[in-house]
Structures are given as structure tokens and as C-alpha cells.
Scaffold this motif. Sequence first.
Motif, PDB file in Angstrom:
ATOM      1  N   LEU A 157     -44.306  18.805  72.066  1.00 34.65           N
ATOM      2  CA  LEU A 157     -43.067  18.039  71.998  1.00 34.65           C
ATOM      3  C   LEU A 157     -41.948  18.826  72.681  1.00 34.65           C
ATOM      4  N   PRO A 158     -41.040  18.167  73.398  1.00 40.17           N
ATOM      5  CA  PRO A 158     -39.957  18.872  74.099  1.00 40.17           C
ATOM      6  C   PRO A 158     -38.983  19.510  73.118  1.00 40.17           C
ATOM      7  N   PRO A 159     -38.340  20.615  73.519  1.00 36.96           N
ATOM      8  CA  PRO A 159     -37.459  21.347  72.607  1.00 36.96           C
ATOM      9  C   PRO A 159     -36.015  20.842  72.556  1.00 36.96           C
ATOM     10  N   SER A 160     -35.656  19.895  73.438  1.00 37.97           N
ATOM     11  CA  SER A 160     -34.260  19.444  73.498  1.00 37.97           C
ATOM     12  C   SER A 160     -34.189  17.992  73.946  1.00 37.97           C
ATOM     13  N   VAL A 161     -33.033  17.389  73.704  1.00 39.14           N
ATOM     14  CA  VAL A 161     -32.808  15.994  74.090  1.00 39.14           C
ATOM     15  C   VAL A 161     -32.851  15.838  75.605  1.00 39.14           C
ATOM     16  N   SER A 162     -32.199  16.749  76.326  1.00 40.24           N
ATOM     17  CA  SER A 162     -32.153  16.631  77.788  1.00 40.24           C
ATOM     18  C   SER A 162     -33.550  16.741  78.398  1.00 40.24           C
ATOM     19  N   GLU A 163     -34.402  17.600  77.827  1.00 44.41           N
ATOM     20  CA  GLU A 163     -35.764  17.737  78.339  1.00 44.41           C
ATOM     21  C   GLU A 163     -36.579  16.476  78.052  1.00 44.41           C
ATOM     22  N   LYS A 164     -36.351  15.872  76.891  1.00 48.97           N
ATOM     23  CA  LYS A 164     -37.032  14.624  76.548  1.00 48.97           C
ATOM     24  C   LYS A 164     -36.617  13.505  77.496  1.00 48.97           C
ATOM     25  N   LYS A 165     -35.321  13.439  77.795  1.00 52.84           N
ATOM     26  CA  LYS A 165     -34.829  12.427  78.725  1.00 52.84           C
ATOM     27  C   LYS A 165     -35.415  12.625  80.116  1.00 52.84           C
ATOM     28  N   LYS A 166     -35.483  13.874  80.537  1.00 48.56           N
ATOM     29  CA  LYS A 166     -36.013  14.157  81.874  1.00 48.56           C
ATOM     30  C   LYS A 166     -37.490  13.798  81.974  1.00 48.56           C
TER      31      LYS A 166
ATOM     32  N   VAL B 148     -14.920  34.109  97.281  1.00 50.55           N
ATOM     33  CA  VAL B 148     -14.043  32.966  97.558  1.00 50.55           C
ATOM     34  C   VAL B 148     -14.807  31.650  97.367  1.00 50.55           C
ATOM     35  N   THR B 149     -16.037  31.590  97.870  1.00 50.46           N
ATOM     36  CA  THR B 149     -16.840  30.375  97.746  1.00 50.46           C
ATOM     37  C   THR B 149     -17.151  30.068  96.289  1.00 50.46           C
ATOM     38  N   ALA B 150     -17.443  31.092  95.491  1.00 55.45           N
ATOM     39  CA  ALA B 150     -17.730  30.889  94.069  1.00 55.45           C
ATOM     40  C   ALA B 150     -16.510  30.323  93.334  1.00 55.45           C
ATOM     41  N   TRP B 151     -15.330  30.750  93.737  1.00 55.74           N
ATOM     42  CA  TRP B 151     -14.116  30.242  93.088  1.00 55.74           C
ATOM     43  C   TRP B 151     -13.847  28.775  93.417  1.00 55.74           C
ATOM     44  N   LEU B 152     -14.449  28.276  94.477  1.00 55.32           N
ATOM     45  CA  LEU B 152     -14.281  26.866  94.849  1.00 55.32           C
ATOM     46  C   LEU B 152     -15.215  25.942  94.072  1.00 55.32           C
ATOM     47  N   PHE B 153     -16.181  26.520  93.349  1.00 54.96           N
ATOM     48  CA  PHE B 153     -17.178  25.725  92.625  1.00 54.96           C
ATOM     49  C   PHE B 153     -16.516  24.942  91.484  1.00 54.96           C
ATOM     50  N   ARG B 154     -16.795  23.626  91.424  1.00 53.70           N
ATOM     51  CA  ARG B 154     -16.229  22.751  90.394  1.00 53.70           C
ATOM     52  C   ARG B 154     -17.314  21.850  89.793  1.00 53.70           C
ATOM     53  N   GLY B 155     -18.522  22.329  89.686  1.00 51.65           N
ATOM     54  CA  GLY B 155     -19.630  21.495  89.225  1.00 51.65           C
ATOM     55  C   GLY B 155     -19.462  20.998  87.803  1.00 51.65           C
ATOM     56  N   LYS B 156     -19.982  19.800  87.530  1.00 54.32           N
ATOM     57  CA  LYS B 156     -19.923  19.209  86.199  1.00 54.32           C
ATOM     58  C   LYS B 156     -21.116  19.669  85.358  1.00 54.32           C
ATOM     59  N   TYR B 157     -20.949  19.630  84.043  1.00 54.34           N
ATOM     60  CA  TYR B 157     -22.000  20.019  83.112  1.00 54.34           C
ATOM     61  C   TYR B 157     -22.813  18.783  82.719  1.00 54.34           C
ATOM     62  N   ARG B 158     -23.633  18.298  83.616  1.00 53.48           N
ATOM     63  CA  ARG B 158     -24.365  17.048  83.400  1.00 53.48           C
ATOM     64  C   ARG B 158     -25.442  17.175  82.334  1.00 53.48           C
ATOM     65  N   ARG B 159     -26.143  18.302  82.316  1.00 55.35           N
ATOM     66  CA  ARG B 159     -27.212  18.475  81.326  1.00 55.35           C
ATOM     67  C   ARG B 159     -26.624  18.578  79.922  1.00 55.35           C
ATOM     68  N   LEU B 160     -25.518  19.276  79.762  1.00 55.37           N
ATOM     69  CA  LEU B 160     -24.877  19.371  78.450  1.00 55.37           C
ATOM     70  C   LEU B 160     -24.398  18.016  77.971  1.00 55.37           C
ATOM     71  N   ASP B 161     -23.915  17.178  78.889  1.00 55.50           N
ATOM     72  CA  ASP B 161     -23.482  15.839  78.506  1.00 55.50           C
ATOM     73  C   ASP B 161     -24.663  14.987  78.037  1.00 55.50           C
ATOM     74  N   ALA B 162     -25.830  15.189  78.663  1.00 58.95           N
ATOM     75  CA  ALA B 162     -27.029  14.484  78.215  1.00 58.95           C
ATOM     76  C   ALA B 162     -27.383  14.892  76.785  1.00 58.95           C
ATOM     77  N   GLU B 163     -27.185  16.162  76.456  1.00 59.63           N
ATOM     78  CA  GLU B 163     -27.425  16.631  75.090  1.00 59.63           C
ATOM     79  C   GLU B 163     -26.449  15.964  74.114  1.00 59.63           C
ATOM     80  N   LEU B 164     -25.165  15.834  74.520  1.00 63.67           N
ATOM     81  CA  LEU B 164     -24.161  15.224  73.658  1.00 63.67           C
ATOM     82  C   LEU B 164     -24.494  13.773  73.354  1.00 63.67           C
ATOM     83  N   ILE B 165     -24.910  13.047  74.374  1.00 64.56           N
ATOM     84  CA  ILE B 165     -25.251  11.640  74.190  1.00 64.56           C
ATOM     85  C   ILE B 165     -26.408  11.495  73.216  1.00 64.56           C
TER      86      ILE B 165
END
Length: 466
Positions: free
Chosen positions: A202-211, A414-431
Motif C-alpha cells: 500500500l502507498p505511504p502517502s496520499v500524493s503517491e496513491k493519487k500518482k 542568481v538563477t536559484a534566486w529566480l526560482f518560484r516553483g509551486k508546491y504541487r505535491r504538498l497541495d495534493a496531500e492537503l486535498i
Amino acid sequence: KTYKYRFVIIILFSIGNACNAFLWITFAPIASLVENYYDISNTQVNLLSIVFMAVYVPVSLVSSYILSKNVGVHKVMILACGFNFLAGLLRFISTTVSANGYWICFTGQLFGAIAQPFFTNIPAKIGSMWFPIEERDLATVVGALFNAVGIAIGSVVPTLYVVPNDDGDEVLLLFDLLLMQMIVMIVILLAVIVLFRDKPKLPPSVSEKKKDKATKTSLSKDLVALMKNSNFVLLLISFGIGLGFFNAITTLVEQVIKPSGYSTDDAGLFGGLLLGCGLISAIIFGIILDKTHQYKPILKLGFTMALVSTVMFLLTLRPNMTIGLSISFALMGASMLPMLPVVFESAVECTYPISEDVSSGLLMSSGQITGIAYILALAPLIQNQPEFTTGDAFEYVFEPTYIISIVSVAFCTVTAWLFRGKYRRLDAELIGTMNVPDSGAIVSTSIESSRSISTSSGSTEVSVTS
């Protein structure tokens, strides 16, 4: 559901990963002695490391393709550890022949290089498949950083097989060293065959189950989707240059410090500090990630620290500054190594539900490509660099080697400071945790401290504070 057997899985994977890294870096801290042993040039010694980077991209694609076909992680691990064993066997055989020993050794390195992507591309995948959300980041840190454990061991152990002869000259006991390595590769291969498992029942998390339930897409579609994700591309550029620079430093460590009057033993010490302090720091970073999941601030902090430590390293790379140089190597390791799992996890978050091994494979491939470029560019520049005549910290600051190093790490930061990625996997856990139906949910994956979820069927609104 979680299973205690997950700890057996991460231990076996981590040891196999470390063994592969040990194969890669073995000859770097004893480069000058390997030249004499095989009667080869400095460039040929560097090729024993470069081959790992040269074959990484095509083999990485093969690795991702195999995993996308549901072959199973167990079979992939057997394949990878089998290549490790072949590498160890051929390298050992190279010490028992009188002719063509170098090319037999090089062939062994090639098998080790083929194994590498199978290890380095899947730490985040194993973390997601076996570990719950509160342990997932630390599991990825452990799995990824045991590659650095192997590099640390490979930076120190070979120097222990260097002994003085009757005339006081250094002699390399390469037969003994490579025999020991081959035996280790046999043991871990047998352990993986008997003890490793594909995945839990069985998967250990909601996001893994969804995937698991999500519609599978082809590898080509995943690659296109990743390259269209601007935040992932920023990670690709920043991490690729940073990893390439780090690989070059670990490969050329003896050659880098030699103009300043340091020895093979010093190379082992500095390499050990670089990786040992990096490992300790990575564990601390991993614990913080598991507690906070603040990937972006930690990413930016790490790259900024890497820039500061690189400047310090270049200013202390002088004769008779062993303590200062040791501190510099320790700080470089403490800032650079933790970025490996941090970038992996940041990429997984902003590209979810794309498989972890695909994003990790692209990130690692970019680092291998730039690593080749750095080694080929820096090696002749280091050889032509004049020896230091004073302890002046600013002497030779404008040498090409120094300029390339500073500009490269600064660009990464400088490039790392431009990163603005969203936390999509964490949001899947919240849902999943709040049992909000996916079909009616519109999710705002804000990078701020709160997220809101609203449903299209009615006016239900749920606020969640991170």
C-alpha cells in the motif's frame, strides 16, 4: 500505510549508490601515482572520471524509459549493482596484466558509468514510494547523499594504499585497493538480489496513491512537459552548472592544490572534509525540510552559502594555509552537497505528478554535461597556472581558473534566486487529507504560508495554514 521494511530498502539502495560513487572517484586523489602505474598521461587519468559524465545522458534516458515500462525497481537495482560488479572485476583484472592494463581499467569504468544513472535518478522515487510525508524529504536526502558518502570514502581510502618504498618515494598498492573494491561489489550485489523489494503493498502517502491512479504518460511527453515548465528550467540551469563545477573540483582536487605545494595526503584530507561536512550538513537540511517543507528559502540560502565559500576557497588556496584551506573545503561541502536533495525535492514539487526519476535524470544529466566541460577547460588551465610565490591572498586572483569558478557559482546563485516553483505535491496531500473531492476542487498552490481551496459546487471554502 508505512512498513518497517522501508529502512532495509533505503539502506540497500544507499550502499549501492555509495559503491558506484567510490568507483567513479577512486583515481582522483592519487592521479599522479596512477599516471606512473599505468604509464599514461594526466588527460588519460581524467578520462577515467569523465567517462562517467560522458555516458550519463543517454544511459539516463534508458533508465527513465525502463522505469516508465514498470520493469520494477528491484530489477533495476540488480542491473545497476551487476554493472558495479563488472566494473570492479575489470578494474581489478587491469592490475594483473602486463599490457593494456589502462584500457581494461577504462572498460571497467565504462560499466560503472552505465550503472550510475540507475542510482542517481531514483532517490526521490524511493522516498516517495516507501516513506510517509513526514519522512520523505529525509529519505531522499539519505538516498541521494550516500553517493557523496561513496565520494568521501573514495577520496580518502585510496590514499591509504600509498606507502613509501625504501628510497622514500610513494608507491601505490593498486592491486590491493581494487581487490577490496571488487569484493565489496560482490557482497552488495548478492544482498540486493536477496533482500530488495519493488514497492510496498500500500502507498505511504496520499500524493503517491493519487500518482499511482493517474493516467500514465509517455517518457517523451514527460520530457516535453518538464522543458515547458519555466521554474524547472531554472533549476536545470542552476543545478547543472553547480553540479558540473562540484564534479570538476572533486575530480581535479589533487591537481588543483598541487601548484600551492600540497600533497596526495592533503588531497585526501581536503576531499574528506568537503564531503564529510557536506553529509553532516545535508542531514541537518533534510531534517529541516521534513519539518518545514520550505524548499525555496532553503534552496536560495544554500546557493548563497556556496558562493561565499567558493570565494573563500580561492582566497585560501595558497602555500602553507592548510587550516584556512581545510575550513574552506568544509564550508564548500556544507553548502553545496545539501543542494542535491533540496533541488531534487524542489523539482518534484513543481513538476508533480511527473515521475521523480524523469526530473532527477534531467537534472543529473545537465550536471554531467557541464562537468565534462569544466574538467576539459580547467585541467589545462591549472597545469599552466604559475606556482604561488607569496602568501598574499589576492595574488593570481585574476587567473582564468579563478574567474571561471567565481562567475559560474555566482550565475548559479542568481538563477536559484529566480526560482518560484509551486508546491504541487504538498497541495495534493492537503486535498487528500481534508477529503475534498478532486473533481470539484480548484486548488490555489500559493507559495505563501496559507493555501485556499474552493469547490465549484457551492460556496465551501477551506483555509489551511502551513
